[in-house]
Scaffold this active site. Structure first.
Site, PDB file in Angstrom:
ATOM      1  N   HIS A  62      56.338  -8.012  -2.180  1.00 28.47           N
ATOM      2  CA  HIS A  62      57.422  -7.804  -1.223  1.00 28.47           C
ATOM      3  C   HIS A  62      58.662  -7.217  -1.880  1.00 28.47           C
ATOM      4  O   HIS A  62      58.939  -7.480  -3.040  1.00 28.47           O
ATOM      5  CB  HIS A  62      57.817  -9.127  -0.581  1.00 28.47           C
ATOM      6  N   LYS A 116      66.091 -11.399  -8.073  1.00 26.36           N
ATOM      7  CA  LYS A 116      65.546 -12.740  -7.844  1.00 26.36           C
ATOM      8  C   LYS A 116      65.452 -13.517  -9.144  1.00 26.36           C
ATOM      9  O   LYS A 116      65.120 -12.964 -10.190  1.00 26.36           O
ATOM     10  CB  LYS A 116      64.137 -12.645  -7.236  1.00 26.36           C
ATOM     11  N   TYR A 166      63.224 -19.497  -5.200  1.00 19.74           N
ATOM     12  CA  TYR A 166      63.821 -18.255  -5.661  1.00 19.74           C
ATOM     13  C   TYR A 166      65.232 -18.094  -5.133  1.00 19.74           C
ATOM     14  O   TYR A 166      65.499 -18.224  -3.964  1.00 19.74           O
ATOM     15  CB  TYR A 166      62.966 -17.025  -5.359  1.00 19.74           C
ATOM     16  N   ASP A 174      51.050  -9.249   5.439  1.00 14.89           N
ATOM     17  CA  ASP A 174      50.660  -8.535   4.217  1.00 14.89           C
ATOM     18  C   ASP A 174      49.374  -7.745   4.430  1.00 14.89           C
ATOM     19  O   ASP A 174      49.199  -6.676   3.857  1.00 14.89           O
ATOM     20  CB  ASP A 174      50.511  -9.491   3.041  1.00 14.89           C
TER      21      ASP A 174
END
Length: 185
Positions: A63, A73, A133, A172
């Site tokens: 992603h 991140k 995250y 996905d």
């Protein structure tokens, strides 16, 4: 805290905290802003923290968010182990199209920093994993993109799933594009 640059992509950092344990449990410092920024070389202002829980063989990603909605991140497993992957989408980078792969283990506290301009994904290696995250930009669903985890150009060597198949989201499966089709930075 031990900081190392990933050998495949030096802009990706891997951190291992020192852990102090006794009969009560343990303590570890997992992040310190000043130390972190002195290593990566610039200020990163994390504005949102996300958490997900997944079972074995779940594969999330790859992603990313387009343009000004891109996110840096700071990722780690809070429970279990994951195989974490970051793909460099920065067209003018010497590591464009390469990936960094790191096993993030909650017991060790392994953490990975992924700068803006990367696609990100992970696969759960244990019965269950809780994944955390921090991101430096808001979630922008209108800018969300996904690259196929099994892209033939990237050739990421994901481990074979114990169940015989990867567990992927419908999103996905339906919306992920090839690396060649993906929007680059």
């Amino acid at each position: 805290m031990n900081y190392t640059q990933h050998p495949a992509i030096p802009d990706v950092w891997v951190m291992e905290p020192q852990k102090w344990a006794d009969d009560r449990g343990y303590f570890m410092e997992t992040w310190r802003k000043a130390d972190f920024e002195s290593r990566v070389g610039y200020c990163v202002d994390f504005v949102q923290e996300n958490e997900s829980k997944s079972v074995r063989d779940v594969l999330r990603g790859l992603h990313y968010q387009r343009g000004g909605d891109s996110q840096a991140k700071l990722v780690r497993a809070l429970r279990g182990k994951v195989l974490d992957v970051a793909v460099d989408l920065r067209q003018h980078s010497p590591t464009f199209g390469r990936y960094a792969m790191v096993e993030l283990d909650a017991e060790k506290g392994t953490t990975m920093f992924i700068p803006r301009g990367f696609a990100h994904g992970f696969m759960v290696l244990t019965e269950e994993a809780v994944f955390c995250y921090k991101v430096d930009n808001r979630y922008a669903p209108e800018s969300e993109c996904s690259i196929r985890f099994d892209d033939p150009t990237l050739r990421i060597p994901w481990p074979a799933p114990q169940s015989g198949h990867y567990v992927l989201s419908e999103k996905d499966l339906r919306r992920a594009v090839s690396f060649a089709e993906a929007e680059k930075f």
